[in-house]
Each structure stands twice: as C-alpha cells, then as structure tokens.
Design a protein around this motif. Sequence first.
Motif, short mmCIF file in Angstrom:
data_model
loop_
_atom_site.label_atom_id
_atom_site.label_comp_id
_atom_site.label_asym_id
_atom_site.label_seq_id
_atom_site.Cartn_x
_atom_site.Cartn_y
_atom_site.Cartn_z
N PRO A 151 1.07 -1.38 -0.66
CA PRO A 151 -0.12 -0.19 0.50
C PRO A 151 0.33 1.39 0.09
O PRO A 151 0.10 1.99 -0.26
N GLU A 152 1.42 0.99 0.91
CA GLU A 152 2.45 2.37 0.50
C GLU A 152 3.34 2.49 -1.01
O GLU A 152 4.11 4.43 -1.01
N LEU A 153 3.28 2.06 -1.94
CA LEU A 153 3.18 2.61 -3.36
C LEU A 153 2.37 3.06 -3.81
O LEU A 153 2.78 3.37 -4.93
N VAL A 154 1.45 3.32 -3.14
CA VAL A 154 0.15 3.92 -3.69
C VAL A 154 -0.45 5.24 -2.87
O VAL A 154 -1.27 6.13 -3.19
N THR A 155 0.47 5.03 -2.05
CA THR A 155 0.00 6.42 -0.84
C THR A 155 0.64 7.18 -0.96
O THR A 155 2.14 7.51 -1.38
N LYS A 156 -0.07 8.94 -1.36
CA LYS A 156 0.54 9.95 -1.17
C LYS A 156 -0.19 10.52 -0.44
O LYS A 156 -1.69 10.65 0.12
N ASP A 157 0.20 12.16 -0.25
CA ASP A 157 -0.14 13.34 0.26
C ASP A 157 -0.88 13.84 -0.42
O ASP A 157 -1.05 13.62 -2.31
N LYS A 158 -1.26 15.36 -0.18
CA LYS A 158 -2.15 16.15 -0.67
C LYS A 158 -1.81 17.13 -1.80
O LYS A 158 -1.68 17.24 -3.19
N ASN A 159 0.55 16.83 -1.86
CA ASN A 159 0.81 16.72 -2.72
C ASN A 159 1.32 16.26 -4.14
O ASN A 159 1.64 16.37 -4.66
N HIS A 160 0.25 15.08 -3.87
CA HIS A 160 1.00 14.30 -4.38
C HIS A 160 2.20 13.56 -4.60
O HIS A 160 2.43 13.38 -5.42
N GLN A 161 2.67 14.31 -3.45
CA GLN A 161 4.32 12.75 -3.39
C GLN A 161 4.15 11.77 -2.93
O GLN A 161 3.53 11.39 -1.90
N ASN A 162 5.32 11.04 -3.45
CA ASN A 162 5.68 9.64 -2.63
C ASN A 162 7.68 9.22 -3.41
O ASN A 162 7.70 9.75 -4.29
N HIS A 163 7.62 9.41 -2.17
CA HIS A 163 9.50 8.73 -2.60
C HIS A 163 9.22 7.04 -2.35
O HIS A 163 10.87 7.11 -1.32
N GLU A 164 8.76 6.93 -2.30
CA GLU A 164 9.59 5.45 -2.02
C GLU A 164 10.24 4.90 -2.65
O GLU A 164 10.22 4.86 -3.91
N PRO A 165 10.97 3.48 -2.13
CA PRO A 165 12.41 3.13 -3.42
C PRO A 165 11.58 1.81 -3.88
O PRO A 165 10.99 1.35 -3.59
N ARG A 166 12.99 1.89 -4.57
CA ARG A 166 12.40 0.52 -5.50
C ARG A 166 12.09 -1.20 -4.48
O ARG A 166 13.42 -1.29 -4.04
N ILE A 167 10.60 -2.01 -4.66
CA ILE A 167 10.82 -2.75 -3.79
C ILE A 167 11.79 -4.27 -4.93
O ILE A 167 12.27 -3.95 -5.75
N ASP A 168 11.38 -4.82 -4.27
CA ASP A 168 13.01 -6.28 -4.53
C ASP A 168 12.22 -6.46 -6.19
O ASP A 168 13.01 -6.67 -7.03
N LEU A 169 10.84 -6.71 -6.25
CA LEU A 169 10.69 -6.22 -7.95
C LEU A 169 10.53 -5.26 -9.00
O LEU A 169 11.00 -6.16 -10.24
N GLU A 170 11.15 -4.52 -8.33
CA GLU A 170 11.09 -3.89 -9.48
C GLU A 170 13.11 -3.75 -9.69
O GLU A 170 13.27 -2.42 -10.15
N THR A 171 13.67 -4.42 -8.47
CA THR A 171 15.14 -4.24 -8.75
C THR A 171 14.91 -4.59 -10.30
O THR A 171 16.87 -5.13 -10.49
#
Length: 293
Positions: A151-171
């Motif tokens: 769920p952290e990959l879709v969570t975003k604040d009111k400014n539409h920001q998300n700075h989550e690093p790559r998860i294992d599948l994305e490496t």
Amino acid sequence: MKPLRVLLTSLRSAVFIAGLTLVVLGLTDCATRRIEKEQQVTGRIKKEQQITGIPQPDRWREFVARADRGEIEEVSDGPEEREIPFHGVSPRGGAVLAAHARAATQSDVFSGAFRLEAKTSYATRKTEKLTQVDMLMGSLPTDMQMTQMHPELVTKDKNHQNHEPRIDLETRNVTVKAWLYWVGHQADNDFHLVLGDTSELTSTTVFMNSEVSGLPPARPTQPPFVDLRRKLRQLIADNANKKGAFVTPVPVQITGSLLWDGEHRNPNNVGPKKPVDIRPTKAWEIHPISDLK
C-alpha cells in the motif's frame, strides 16, 4: 585406325559427361542458394510478424483515424495533471516533434513528484534474457495483489508526492521483444510507449507500458536519458503515425527496469480512456527504459 576412333569417341563421351555434370552441379548450387535465400527471407518475416487471436486491422485503422482527429483522450499521470498534446505527424508531412527537438535540455527534466527517485534511476541487477510482453506481464502480480502487499506504493499526500524506493520486484532489469503501438508525451515529461505482443492488433493482443523518462533533475545530462529521448524522436520521425498512434505497429526491443506505478493501477491504466482494451491491464511498466532498438 579403328582403335584410334574408339579412343576419340571415348574421350568425347568423357568430356560430354564431365560438362553435363558441371552444368547439373551449377544448377543444383543455384537452386540451393535460392532456397537458402528464401529460407532467410521467410525467417526474417517470421521474426518481424507475430499474430495470435483474430486480427482486427479495421479496428486499428479506425483508432488511428480517431487519433488523427484528436478524439483519443489518454489517462493522465495524476489527478492534478493533464497530458501534453502529442504533436507528431506522418514523416510525409514533415519533421515530427520539431518543437520538442528544438527545446532546451532543461525543458525535458522530469517534473513529477510521484516516486521521482525510482522513475529516474535504474535497478542494478543483471539484465534478464529476452522475453515477450505476454510472458512477462503474465508472470507479474495483479494490481489488486500489489495494492494489498504494498500500500505504500500508492499512498500519496495532498501534494501527490511519494518517495518510496524500489521494492524487490522492481529491482529486475528486463528486455522484451514487442511492437510499439503508440506514444504519448505526459505533463511530467515522461514519454509513454505502449507495447503490444502482436505485430498487429488482434483479439488477444497483450499490452504493456514502458517509459522514456524525463531527465533526472539532479543530473539532467546523465547517460543514457538524453540519448534515449533523441532516439525516440527519431523513431517517431521515421515511422508514419497520427499524433502518436502508429499506422503500422513498429517492431522494437526494449530494455529497462521494472516498476509498478501505483498512479496507473487498474482501472486507471495507461493508455486511451476508451476503448479500455487497447491499454495494459496491469500497472507494471518498464520504467525507465535504458535501451531502445
């Protein structure tokens, strides 16, 4: 005299047989070369064509015509953004994306806020073996599964920001053989390249999004980002298209890092808002692309 005549006759027969043998061998060699050439041509055609399901050429022609009339609206990158109109034209009509080609490097910098770091950097694993779009997409989790697991990959604040690093599948770094159906230029300066697993639209074509990323803000001249944007613009210029929709899907080979883009999870997948089946069914992307052939 008689033995001499017999000898001459024998020699003439030997010469005739030898000559006939050479002619036969020559014809056989020509035939063999022709067959080999035909096999090479046939092999090349097979490599460039891949059709499964029921071909739908009329449907794709209508889609291209609608794109030409400006009737295709693309799903944008985010609720606060709108897509940039695509100004590509057929090579017969002149230069494609001329305005973009003349633009300064700074105007190509990635301007989005959603997972900026992941979208402008590459995974470090060794690139996997060449695969097909349908095989790759079929092996990846669905959007529902990804939403539940990450769920952290879709969570975003009111400014539409998300700075989550790559998860294992994305490496993972992957390479796919595909056909490029259309290109869209987005407000964050990414280019969406919608790939299909068939050389023409059919009832079973599987689509996947891939992206030539906007330039990394911290290092806008970092290779290969600038070169990839140049190569993409050249590809568009060299192949007839109507505002990004290619008249004939273009065979390509794409290499890059996998990324699950929570902005584009089902039902808001990348591609045209209608028809929904001419777009990916999962938010998995090759993003950013590292090589385009």
